[in-house]
Each structure stands twice: as C-alpha cells, then as structure tokens.
Design an enzyme around this catalytic site. Structure first.
Site, short mmCIF file in Angstrom:
data_model
loop_
_atom_site.label_atom_id
_atom_site.label_comp_id
_atom_site.label_asym_id
_atom_site.label_seq_id
_atom_site.Cartn_x
_atom_site.Cartn_y
_atom_site.Cartn_z
N HIS A 1 11.00 -115.77 -14.90
CA HIS A 1 12.30 -115.73 -15.61
C HIS A 1 13.13 -116.99 -15.33
O HIS A 1 13.78 -117.52 -16.23
CB HIS A 1 13.14 -114.52 -15.17
N GLN B 1 18.92 -113.00 -16.89
CA GLN B 1 18.92 -111.73 -17.62
C GLN B 1 20.34 -111.19 -17.83
O GLN B 1 20.54 -110.28 -18.62
CB GLN B 1 18.05 -110.68 -16.91
N CYS C 1 10.00 -105.00 -18.40
CA CYS C 1 11.07 -105.97 -18.21
C CYS C 1 12.34 -105.43 -18.85
O CYS C 1 12.31 -104.95 -19.98
CB CYS C 1 10.69 -107.31 -18.86
N LEU C 2 13.43 -105.52 -18.12
CA LEU C 2 14.71 -105.02 -18.65
C LEU C 2 15.14 -105.80 -19.89
O LEU C 2 15.95 -105.29 -20.67
CB LEU C 2 15.80 -105.11 -17.57
N HIS D 1 7.02 -112.35 -11.50
CA HIS D 1 7.73 -111.96 -12.74
C HIS D 1 9.13 -112.58 -12.75
O HIS D 1 9.57 -113.13 -13.76
CB HIS D 1 7.78 -110.43 -12.80
N GLU D 2 9.83 -112.50 -11.60
CA GLU D 2 11.22 -113.02 -11.55
C GLU D 2 11.24 -114.55 -11.53
O GLU D 2 12.12 -115.16 -12.16
CB GLU D 2 11.94 -112.47 -10.32
N GLY E 1 13.91 -105.34 -10.16
CA GLY E 1 14.16 -106.78 -9.97
C GLY E 1 15.05 -107.28 -11.09
O GLY E 1 15.15 -106.65 -12.15
#
Ligand code: GNR
Ligand code: NI
Length: 204
Positions: free
Chosen positions: A157, A68, A111-112, A153-154, A63
């Site tokens: 963000h 990000q 998480c990236l 999660h997204e 994702g």
C-alpha cells in the site's frame, strides 16, 4: 459580582479527539500513490496513528496503511490479536522489506479498500522488515505467518500496490469493473455496518 476564580474567557487547552476517518475505496487514484517517508516522528504522526487505529478497529480490519485514509505517508498500523484476546496494537513507520524467503505461502487476502472481495495471494513466507517505532527508534524483525503476509500487504500500500495486483488479470479486471461501475452509480461500496443503522424517526 464576578465569576470568582473562574475566568469565563480563559483559553481552554485544545484536546485533540481521536477520530475515525473515511476509508478510500478502489478505483480512487490515491491508492496508487507512492507514499512519502516520515521525516520526523512528531505529534502529527501520533495523531495520524491514533486515527488509523480507531478507523482500523471500527472497520474492522487487522492492518491499515495511511494512504487508505488518504494520507500519503509511510505509516502502517496493525493488530493481529485473536478475537477475544487483549488487543496488540503495532505501528510500523517507513517499513521496508530487507530480505524475503524463496519459500512462498498462500493466504486468502482481503483489503478494506476493496470491500468484501477475497482472493488467494502467493507471497514470500518469511520477510525481514526494517522500520521505525513511535519514538523514531529503528527496528528490524523477521516475520512469518500472518505477520509476514500482512506486512507485505501494507508495505505494498505504501508503494501504491494492491493485493489484486498479485492475482490474475482476468480476476483483477473483473473486480475493478465491478467497483468502477459502483463508483459511477454513486453507490456506497462500503459493507453495511451495524452502527450505520439510524432509527427511522431520525431520518430527514
Ligand atoms: O483486514 C485486513 N485483513 C487482511 C487479511 C488478509 C491479508 C491482509 C489483510 S489486511 C486487511 C486490512 C487492509 O486492507 N489493510 O491494508
Ligand atoms: Ni489493504
């Protein structure tokens, strides 16, 4: 004496190339921004989505939220297809949780933007999410399992919230300290990637 039918100064149509973009890593303050809703799903949003998929697949991640890659717009890409299965790209524009279950589930999240750190996070097991697709059409889905976790999660963000905000302060402080120190020393906190290897004879 000419170029026949070839006009050497004819304008060539501009073809936008897909591109990977740099992933923003903590403690970068952009990750704390509340992203703006998309007003119109136009070509610039499609280009953003293309770049997000390329960046997400290259990372690799399942994702990605636009912030990000430093774009504070409420756009999310996702692909939860199992390894070796055909890709299943999904796009969520202006996603909002409209309902969440009281029953929770725990998932080992990563998480990236916090590379190589994983921790268990407890969230509602099921959510309903309203969003726009790439045609600007509204949808509402009920999600469970990994899709429910990943959507939350997204969506976090897009609101400047990170998964480490859902773990203990002790653990959060520990991981923040590590990444702040790495940033101060100008270290790359990006995990090593095979394509980063450059043959020696190509170096300075
Ligand atoms: O690639 C990712 N894996 C992941 C695993 C568990 C829960 C959430 C995620 S999302 C993450 C990519 C990312 O940082 N998205 O914002
Ligand atoms: Ni993330």
């Amino acid at each position: 004496m000419g170029f026949g039918s070839i006009d050497p100064v004819a304008p060539t149509p501009y073809i936008a190339a897909m591109a990977t973009r740099d992933i923003v890593i903590i403690p970068d303050k952009r990750l704390r921004l509340v992203s703006e809703p998309v007003k119109t799903v136009d070509k610039s949003i499609r280009t953003l989505v293309d770049d997000m998929f390329e960046t997400m697949y290259a990372a690799p991640g399942i994702g990605l939220a636009a912030i990000q890659i430093g774009v504070a717009q409420r756009v999310v890409t996702m692909d939860l297809a199992k390894k070796d299965d055909p890709p299943e790209p999904q796009v969520f524009i202006n996603p909002v949780v409209t309902w969440s279950s009281d029953v929770t589930s725990t998932y080992d999240e990563g998480c990236l933007s916090i590379p190589e750190y994983y921790e268990e996070v407890e969230r509602p097991a099921k959510v309903k999410v309203k969003y726009l697709d790439l045609d600007g059409k509204e949808h509402e889905i009920e999600a469970d399992g990994l899709l429910a976790t990943c959507l939350q999660h997204e969506i976090d963000h897009t609101n400047g919230v990170l998964f480490i905000d859902h773990i203990s302060k002790l653990k959060r402080d520990r991981v923040m300290k590590k990444f702040k120190k790495a940033a101060k020393h100008g270290e790359s906190t990006k995990p090593a990637h095979p394509s980063d290897d450059v043959p020696e004879h190509h170096l300075g």
